[in-house]
Design an enzyme around this catalytic site. Structure first.
Site, PDB file in Angstrom:
ATOM      1  N   GLN A  69       0.832  -1.201   0.000  1.00  0.00           N
ATOM      2  CA  GLN A  69       0.000   0.000   0.000  1.00  0.00           C
ATOM      3  C   GLN A  69       0.868   1.253   0.000  1.00  0.00           C
ATOM      4  O   GLN A  69       0.361   2.358  -0.170  1.00  0.00           O
ATOM      5  CB  GLN A  69      -0.890   0.020   1.244  1.00  0.00           C
ATOM      6  N   HIS A  97      -1.308   1.465  -4.359  1.00  0.00           N
ATOM      7  CA  HIS A  97      -1.683   2.885  -4.319  1.00  0.00           C
ATOM      8  C   HIS A  97      -0.736   3.770  -5.110  1.00  0.00           C
ATOM      9  O   HIS A  97      -0.731   4.987  -4.932  1.00  0.00           O
ATOM     10  CB  HIS A  97      -1.770   3.356  -2.862  1.00  0.00           C
ATOM     11  N   CYS A 141       3.490  20.492 -16.707  1.00  0.00           N
ATOM     12  CA  CYS A 141       3.813  19.226 -17.362  1.00  0.00           C
ATOM     13  C   CYS A 141       4.924  19.448 -18.387  1.00  0.00           C
ATOM     14  O   CYS A 141       4.800  20.323 -19.258  1.00  0.00           O
ATOM     15  CB  CYS A 141       2.571  18.667 -18.045  1.00  0.00           C
ATOM     16  N   GLY A 168       2.675  -4.584   8.922  1.00  0.00           N
ATOM     17  CA  GLY A 168       2.719  -3.146   9.154  1.00  0.00           C
ATOM     18  C   GLY A 168       1.534  -2.368   8.632  1.00  0.00           C
ATOM     19  O   GLY A 168       1.701  -1.276   8.095  1.00  0.00           O
TER      20      GLY A 168
END
Length: 281
Positions: free
Chosen positions: A105, A123, A182, A223
């Site tokens: 994650q 993620h 960008c 964790g």
């Protein structure tokens, strides 16, 4: 030092992992020994301010300005972070084919730095930046250099580190911040290539994670309190298939009722012990 009851649990975990092919899912707790703050206390309650929501970030230029001002100051800690003994232990287990795969994650890329292969970043990663206009991705380092050059007034400002490269910055510093452009289309709607709160995990990433659960014989959670549905659903699916779910985590997890075993000890101590035992036997 690991105490005797913990070592007894670890020996049981070692025997189980020696017999079954385990998938590993990690969360913020594995990176705290690398100096990266985690999100929640032992009761699973989130620390600090509420995170920025996806719709706010996408729809509000001031929110993006606030995010990037704080993230610019938080990036040096993230970019300088080093994988710790827990990351390296999982990489060693994977290299010996002693775990089935690795899902994280975390958005810090420390598993990859440690040498793990084919990590499913549930993620995303702070090391990439996505343009919401042209959909091109850029390296975070290049975006950082651009922001530093255009916001010299923040060069000597100190801000307290928060999870995921965020900082607690005085709002007075945010108003004059020049957001990055960008490099591909010069658009100003840049977003870190991570999943915000209120945003869905990419369908192809979710599908890879689901397939990994189906192919594994057990799940080791490291964790994480599993408060995010994207990770909790993997535990739920594994348990529904009758496969063992085991956690190494301090405090409460959302999946406590599904766990076959929970080891409450530092993962940077537990995982190296486990790796040594499994690899040398």
């Amino acid at each position: 030092m690991l105490d005797s009851p913990t070592l007894d649990l670890l020996d049981s975990l070692r025997r189980t992992m020696a017999e079954k092919s385990f998938l590993v899912v990690t969360g913020a707790g594995i990176s705290t020994a690398s100096g990266i703050p985690d999100y929640r206390d032992k009761d699973g309650v989130r620390r600090g301010a509420q995170p920025m929501m996806y719709q706010e970030f996408v729809g509000n230029p001031a929110a993006r300005q606030r995010y990037w001002a704080r993230a610019m100051l938080g990036w040096p800690r993230i970019s300088a972070s080093q994988a710790n003994a827990a990351h390296r232990a999982l990489a060693a287990l994977q290299a010996e084919n002693l775990i089935k795969g690795l899902i994280t994650q975390n958005v810090d890329a420390l598993h990859t730095q440690a040498g793990s292969q084919d990590v499913i970043e549930l993620h995303g990663s702070l090391h990439r930046v996505l343009c919401l206009d042209c959909q091109q991705r850029s390296d975070r380092t290049a975006i950082q250099e651009q922001m530093l050059a255009h916001n010299l007034y923040l060069a000597d400002v100190h801000a307290t580190q928060a999870p995921d490269g965020d900082t607690l910055l005085d709002p007075a510093y945010e108003a004059g911040f020049k957001v990055p452009e960008c490099p591909h289309c010069q658009g100003k709607r840049l977003k870190p290539d991570v999943v915000f709160f209120g945003e869905n995990v990419a369908s192809h990433t979710a599908a890879r994670a689901t397939l990994s659960v189906e192919q594994a014989e057990g799940l080791l959670v490291v964790g994480t309190s599993l408060m995010a549905w994207s990770a909790f659903r993997l535990c739920k699916a594994m348990a529904e298939q009758g496969k063992p779910v085991i956690a190494i985590n301090h405090g409460k997890t959302r999946a406590d009722e599904l766990l076959r075993m929970k080891i409450e000890a530092p993962c940077e101590q537990v995982l190296p012990w486990l790796a040594e035992q499994l690899i040398t036997r």
